[in-house]
Design an enzyme around this catalytic site. Structure first.
Site, short mmCIF file in Angstrom:
data_model
loop_
_atom_site.label_atom_id
_atom_site.label_comp_id
_atom_site.label_asym_id
_atom_site.label_seq_id
_atom_site.Cartn_x
_atom_site.Cartn_y
_atom_site.Cartn_z
N GLY A 176 6.65 4.51 4.43
CA GLY A 176 6.88 5.76 5.13
C GLY A 176 8.26 5.79 5.74
N GLY A 177 8.47 6.74 6.66
CA GLY A 177 9.79 6.90 7.24
C GLY A 177 10.21 5.72 8.11
CG PHE A 178 10.03 5.59 11.60
CD1 PHE A 178 11.40 5.54 11.71
CD2 PHE A 178 9.39 6.78 11.91
CE1 PHE A 178 12.12 6.64 12.13
CE2 PHE A 178 10.11 7.88 12.33
CZ PHE A 178 11.48 7.81 12.44
CB ALA A 183 0.92 0.15 5.02
CE LYS A 204 1.03 1.80 9.89
NZ LYS A 204 0.58 3.05 10.56
CG LEU A 230 -2.04 -1.06 1.24
CD1 LEU A 230 -2.82 -0.98 2.54
CD2 LEU A 230 -2.97 -0.89 0.04
CG ASP A 253 2.10 12.97 11.44
OD1 ASP A 253 2.37 14.09 10.94
OD2 ASP A 253 2.41 11.90 10.89
#
Length: 473
Positions: free
Chosen positions: A56-58, A61, A78, A53, A188
């Site tokens: 991201g930074g960490f 997904a 995730k 999907l 966030d």
């Protein structure tokens, strides 16, 4: 059936197994392994990732199916995937944030219908590709929201109307009210973390950066970890200071600006020199909503609304019918509270409300300049059309339509500024070419200037009548 390998940097993560096309086989098969890297594909014997999907930074997904449910329920897996250049302290912080998301989702996901539920949290240890070593991966599984986030919507449909933004504000404020009452600050808020289901319901996603404040001792532990999205974070979060419910409200206001203006590079609306958001020239919204957003965007946390309920109450408050021309643009619609003494070394943040003066937006000079442009350009267009059509009635009708379009374009701010000089400069030589000497350039210019003066006179008269009526009524 396609099964996606979750090992980072697997060269060919897609795997196809024809025997898994049968649901009965899916439920009974022991394990499947990536044909490229040997990574176990059925996570903890239950979840089958089918496609990526996003990353991201960490983490990453994946869309997955839960084979332990009757309908092979769709879910989101995730995976914690930190960047390789993190220090040990940063790595531990990132892992703590990932685990914190699972803790928060377990606590509040099932309590609110607009927050995804947590289904599982686990780790998987597998042999490394280098050999002789072990790799450890962390996963959480949450509810799948079938829809689009607001960032994707914005890219497709363009900027939102005021009514659409109001609906989003009310829905997310209700979620934030619930979250804040649980002692949780999201930290966030941004369009990509607000998902709209196909049925229209909005969900708040990505609690990986949350701050649990109820169980944290006052002091250093109350400080921000430095995890935030540039442009959406207020000064106290960017400087590593303590975060508050008003921190989320600030980010929600920036999200609203992004939707209203359609500006994806949201930092372009922030004037670093004056430390203010300069956004009113880019949208047409009610003064009521603009004042609320301005207060949410104040640099000092104690001058913003202190809770989501306060913003909801402000949105529901009766709107004043004071004419725009009577509003003092330098006076905010709220009474500012004194700013506390700053303890960090960041430059002092200005406390003035970020807004474009309304007197400037509705100045008589600008109105008359636009009227002169409409008259001058309208005359040029009428002369050019008459040279082509030779019919006064058709020319008049076509000129009125075009003139209305010019006025509408100025009202929508599609044209303005230097456009008011560029358009006539382009139109004049075209008209002279169409006339081919039947009228001299002096005659065309004089007729156009006369039309501009008439437009100025008519506009000034109507403006005077409006002022008199506003004083009487």
């Amino acid at each position: 059936m396609e099964v996606y390998c979750t090992r980072p940097h697997c060269p060919r993560p897609q795997n196809h197994f024809s025997d898994l096309d049968d649901h009965a086989t899916i439920r009974t098969v022991q394990q499947k392994y990536c044909t490229t890297c040997g990574m176990p594909l059925i996570l903890v014997g239950r979840y089958l990732p089918t496609r990526l999907l996003g990353r991201g930074g960490f983490g990453a997904a994946f869309l997955a199916r839960d084979r332990h449910t009757p309908g092979m329920r769709l879910c989101v897996v995730k995976q914690f995937q930190p960047a390789g250049n993190l220090s040990p302290t940063q790595l531990q912080l990132a892992q703590d944030l990932f685990e914190r998301e699972a803790v928060v989702l377990e606590e509040i996901g099932h309590q609110h219908e607009q927050i995804p539920d947590l289904f599982a949290f686990f780790e998987v240890t597998v042999p490394s590709l280098q050999g002789g070593q072990q790799e450890q991966f962390f996963y959480l599984v949450q509810e799948y929201i079938d829809g689009q986030d607001l960032e994707q919507e914005l890219a497709q449909k363009g900027k939102y109307s005021e009514q659409e933004v109001l609906e989003i504000l009310r829905e997310i404020l209700k979620v934030l009210k619930f979250v804040h009452e649980k002692g949780i600050i999201h930290r966030d808020i941004k369009p990509s973390n607000i998902m709209r289901h196909r049925n229209g319901k909005l969900y708040l996603l990505d609690f990986g950066a949350v701050k649990l404040v109820t169980n944290s001792p006052i002091g250093a532990s109350g400080a921000s970890t430095g995890i935030y999205s540039m442009g959406f974070a207020p000064p106290e979060q960017m400087s590593g200071g303590q975060v508050f419910p008003s921190t989320d409200l600030y980010a929600l206001a920036v999200t609203s600006l992004m939707l209203l203006t359609g500006e994806t590079q949201i930092t372009q609306l922030f004037d670093a020199y004056s430390n203010q958001w300069k956004w009113r020239d880019h949208v047409t919204v009610s003064t009521h909503l603009a004042d609320i957003l301005d207060k949410m965007l104040l640099s000092a946390a104690n001058q913003r609304y202190q809770s989501a309920q306060e913003v909801l109450d402000a949105l529901d408050a009766p709107q004043k019918s004071t004419p725009l021309t009577h509003i003092n643009p330098r006076q905010p619609s709220v009474t500012p509270q004194p700013q506390p003494q700053q303890t960090h070394t960041q430059p002092q943040q200005k406390q003035s409300i970020s807004r474009t003066p309304l007197a400037q937006q509705f100045s008589l000079v600008k109105v008359l300049i636009r009227a002169a442009f409409s008259g001058f350009e309208g005359a040029l267009i009428a002369i050019g059309l008459f040279s082509l059509l030779k019919s006064p009635i058709i020319t008049l009708a076509a000129s009125c339509v075009i003139l209305f379009g010019l006025i509408f374009a100025q009202w929508k701010r599609w044209i303005g500024g230097s456009d008011l000089f560029i358009f006539p400069a382009i139109t004049l030589p075209i008209v002279l070419f169409l006339l081919r000497g039947s009228l001299s350039i002096e005659q065309v210019v004089i007729l156009s200037i006369a039309a501009a003066l008439i437009a100025i006179a008519v506009t000034a008269i109507f403006r005077l009548i409006y002022k008199l009526l506003s004083l009487i009524l």
